[in-house]
Design a protein around this motif. Structure first.
Motif, short mmCIF file in Angstrom:
data_model
loop_
_atom_site.label_atom_id
_atom_site.label_comp_id
_atom_site.label_asym_id
_atom_site.label_seq_id
_atom_site.Cartn_x
_atom_site.Cartn_y
_atom_site.Cartn_z
N GLN A 51 3.03 12.09 1.40
CA GLN A 51 2.80 11.62 0.05
C GLN A 51 1.67 10.60 0.08
OE1 GLN A 51 4.08 12.51 -2.84
NE2 GLN A 51 5.79 13.80 -2.17
N TYR B 299 0.47 -6.54 -4.34
CA TYR B 299 -0.21 -5.29 -4.01
C TYR B 299 -1.72 -5.52 -4.09
CZ TYR B 299 4.03 -2.36 -4.27
OH TYR B 299 5.25 -1.79 -4.04
N GLU C 23 -0.37 -0.13 1.52
CA GLU C 23 -0.13 1.30 1.74
C GLU C 23 1.13 1.76 1.01
OE1 GLU C 23 -1.27 4.07 2.77
OE2 GLU C 23 -3.20 3.28 3.40
N LEU C 24 0.96 2.72 0.12
CA LEU C 24 2.07 3.33 -0.59
C LEU C 24 2.36 4.73 -0.07
CD1 LEU C 24 1.12 2.28 -4.26
CD2 LEU C 24 2.39 0.97 -2.53
N SER C 25 1.66 5.15 0.97
CA SER C 25 1.78 6.52 1.47
C SER C 25 2.93 6.69 2.44
CB SER C 25 0.47 6.94 2.15
OG SER C 25 0.25 6.15 3.31
N PHE D 247 -5.31 -3.38 -3.21
CA PHE D 247 -5.85 -2.08 -2.82
C PHE D 247 -7.35 -2.10 -2.54
CE2 PHE D 247 -2.17 -1.24 -5.58
CZ PHE D 247 -1.36 -0.56 -4.68
N SER E 64 1.15 8.59 -2.35
CA SER E 64 1.76 7.39 -2.90
C SER E 64 3.18 7.70 -3.38
CB SER E 64 0.94 6.84 -4.07
OG SER E 64 1.64 5.79 -4.73
N SER F 291 5.11 -2.43 -9.75
CA SER F 291 4.78 -1.46 -8.71
C SER F 291 3.99 -0.33 -9.34
CB SER F 291 6.06 -0.92 -8.06
OG SER F 291 6.70 0.01 -8.94
N ASN F 292 3.72 0.72 -8.58
CA ASN F 292 2.97 1.86 -9.09
C ASN F 292 3.88 3.02 -9.48
OD1 ASN F 292 0.86 0.23 -8.29
ND2 ASN F 292 -0.39 1.91 -7.52
N SER G 222 5.77 0.20 -1.51
CA SER G 222 5.44 0.12 -0.08
C SER G 222 6.73 0.10 0.72
CB SER G 222 4.60 -1.12 0.21
OG SER G 222 4.10 -1.08 1.52
#
Length: 545
Positions: A32, A410, A420-422, A412, A34, A61-62, A38
């Motif tokens: 993913q 956060y 990192e959100l991955s 970026f 994102s 958050s996202n 995190s």
């Protein structure tokens, strides 16, 4: 050294990692780009879904909460009303995720899984410091966090949890807490705190270096507790230290914020009168590294690992060097008993903005090999996983990797290491196609089976290639609650093989004996694997009690 020089150094380091790993192994897969949050904390549950969360005091958050839901927290230090998620449930099979709502601040908290499979999560920051939260897995997508406001007797921030043989959870330490307590609280006396002077003795003034202590249940029922640069064996039922271990040679600290990692090596010969247990501690930061980082000087991380047989009458540490120095690394037990060391950097310490020089290459550690031949460098990732990274074992043998947020919020852009959100998966070499004909496949028992202590268990499996009967093993792995470079409750047991028989048509039966007590294997859910020539099957879930 300016920021541009740092970036160039990172690029050179990353390019060099490709040069030195041409013959390395292991594959990376981006799962993913994102998940919206995190992955500061992760726990695999027995429905093959992973509970992931970071903290609530970072603002939005996202990832939005569903159906207009919002978190209303008048005590939050960033955002009183927040309509975004700070926790997710990741479904491994479908590679999808959904938002969860955690109410109080879970920043730098701890956790364990209870015998019935419920994630018990303790402490945090601010209004979360005495909270207990539970998450019970479900398959309909309707489960979410539940909270108990004053579930703990003391504030717990950077503490460690461990499941005990009777199903209770012990919660040890944390910032300014030199004590431990138990959960659940069955009586008023259960709110008692038990002083642990060892945590006072290992507390470095203004630095600490004894947070998130490394805790393992020993085969005698006592707790091995490591903090800073040394360890004790604690009889928690009597609040007595029954053994004091020597200091690690060199005396450098290994726990937060110097942040090495540790693992209880696989337990074997479980029917022996005297079962041996060994602990491995790797990496960290030298004495004074945290203060140096505060002043802008990021010293090199430790390259050394220290291994000790904690069941010996007169134990001593045996020192080895990793191929690369590492701080903030994660140590994950693989189904075949090897250890994967992953994530982190090679300079600085844990803490906001204090880590440097990401280590992209994981390292495999083979505990059964001789000193000098145990380490093997693995193929690199392309993503820096620094402070607040995590890694856990999945049922299919992959290692799920996420997180990295060295910033207060956060960030970026315009920073060395963006938030990192991955999510990624690292596939060890044993998952390569070349080993397909050696890879076992479990036929019976079915996943979610129940087993009892000391049971004679027959595991039926298939292998399409030629079976080497003497190279068949069966392992049980307790999934960990992983945060801040320590995998709480992680445990691997090698079951005693009594016989291996052919049933025809590439089908075999291996007869094993399950662990004899909750001291060896606390009651709960484990992943059971058949391993053939170090190639593990996909695991099945078993519940032992």
């Amino acid at each position: 050294m300016n920021e541009t020089t740092f970036v160039l150094l990172i690029l050179v380091t990353f390019s060099f990692s490709f040069l030195i790993t041409e013959a390395a192994v292991g594959r990376w897969q981006k799962l993913q780009a994102s998940i919206g949050v995190s992955a500061m904390h992760m726990q695999l549950q027995n429905n093959d879904r992973v509970v992931i969360f970071d903290r609530t005091d970072i603002g939005k958050s996202n990832l939005s909460l569903p159906n207009g839901k919002c978190r209303n927290d008048p005590n939050d230090t960033a955002l009183k009303i927040d309509c975004t998620a700070h926790s997710v449930e990741y479904d491994v099979a479908s590679n999808t995720f959904r938002p969860l709502m955690v109410q109080s601040d879970v920043w730098c908290s701890s956790g364990a899984v209870t015998p019935d499979g419920t994630l018990l999560q303790t402490g945090g920051f601010n209004d979360g410091e005495r909270r207990v939260r539970t998450f019970t897995p479900c398959n309909n997508g309707g489960c979410d966090w539940k909270e108990i406001e004053l579930g703990l007797a003391a504030r717990r921030w950077y503490a460690t949890d461990h499941i005990l043989p009777d199903g209770q959870v012990i919660v040890i330490g944390g910032r300014r807490q030199f004590n431990y307590e138990f959960y659940p609280k069955t009586t008023s006396a259960a709110m008692n705190l038990y002083s642990l002077r060892f945590l006072v003795q290992t507390n470095d003034p203004k630095i600490e270096n004894n947070l998130y202590p490394f805790v393992f249940l020993n085969v005698d029922g006592n707790l091995f507790i490591f903090a800073n640069n040394r360890a004790i064996l604690l009889d928690y039922t009597k609040n007595q230290v029954v053994k004091t271990y020597p200091q690690i040679p060199g005396g450098d600290p290994r726990s937060y914020p110097s942040t090495g990692s540790a693992v209880l090596l696989p337990l074997k010969k479980l029917q022996a009168q005297l079962i041996e247990a060994e602990v491995l501690v790797c990496g960290g930061a030298p004495k004074g590294a945290f203060t140096q980082a505060e002043n802008g000087n990021f010293v090199g991380a430790l390259k050394s690992c220290a291994r000790i047989k904690i069941t010996d009458p007169n134990p001593n540490w045996v020192m080895e060097d990793m191929p690369v120095a590492r701080v903030m690394g994660d140590m994950t037990l693989l189904p075949n008993g090897n250890v994967l060391i992953i994530n982190g950097g090679s300079a600085g310490t844990a803490g906001w903005e204090y880590g440097r020089q990401p280590v992209f290459n994981p390292v495999l550690y083979r505990p059964g090999q001789a000193v000098g031949s145990r380490f093997e460098l693995q193929n690199p990732s392309t993503i820096a996983r620094m402070y607040h990274s995590t890694a856990i074992l999945l049922r299919d043998g992959r290692v799920l990797v996420g997180g990295s947020n060295p910033h207060t919020y956060y960030e970026f852009t315009g920073v060395l290491f963006p938030t990192e959100l991955s999510l990624e998966a690292f596939s060890p070499q044993y998952l390569d196609a070349q080993f397909t004909n050696l890879r076992p496949k479990i036929v019976l028992p079915a996943s979610q089976s129940k087993v009892s202590y000391g049971q004679k268990l027959v595991v039926r499996f298939t292998v399409t290639g030629v079976l080497a009967q003497s190279s068949v093993a069966v392992t049980m792995v307790a999934p960990s609650f992983t945060t801040h470079s320590f995998s709480m409750n992680q445990r691997l047991l090698v079951l005693t093989v009594e016989s291996v028989a052919s049933l025809g048509k590439s089908t075999y039966a291996v007869r094993v004996t399950t662990p004899g007590s909750g001291i060896l294997a606390p009651s709960g859910y484990y992943l059971l694997f058949v391993v053939h020539q170090e190639i593990p099957s996909e695991g099945i879930w078993v519940q032992i009690k």
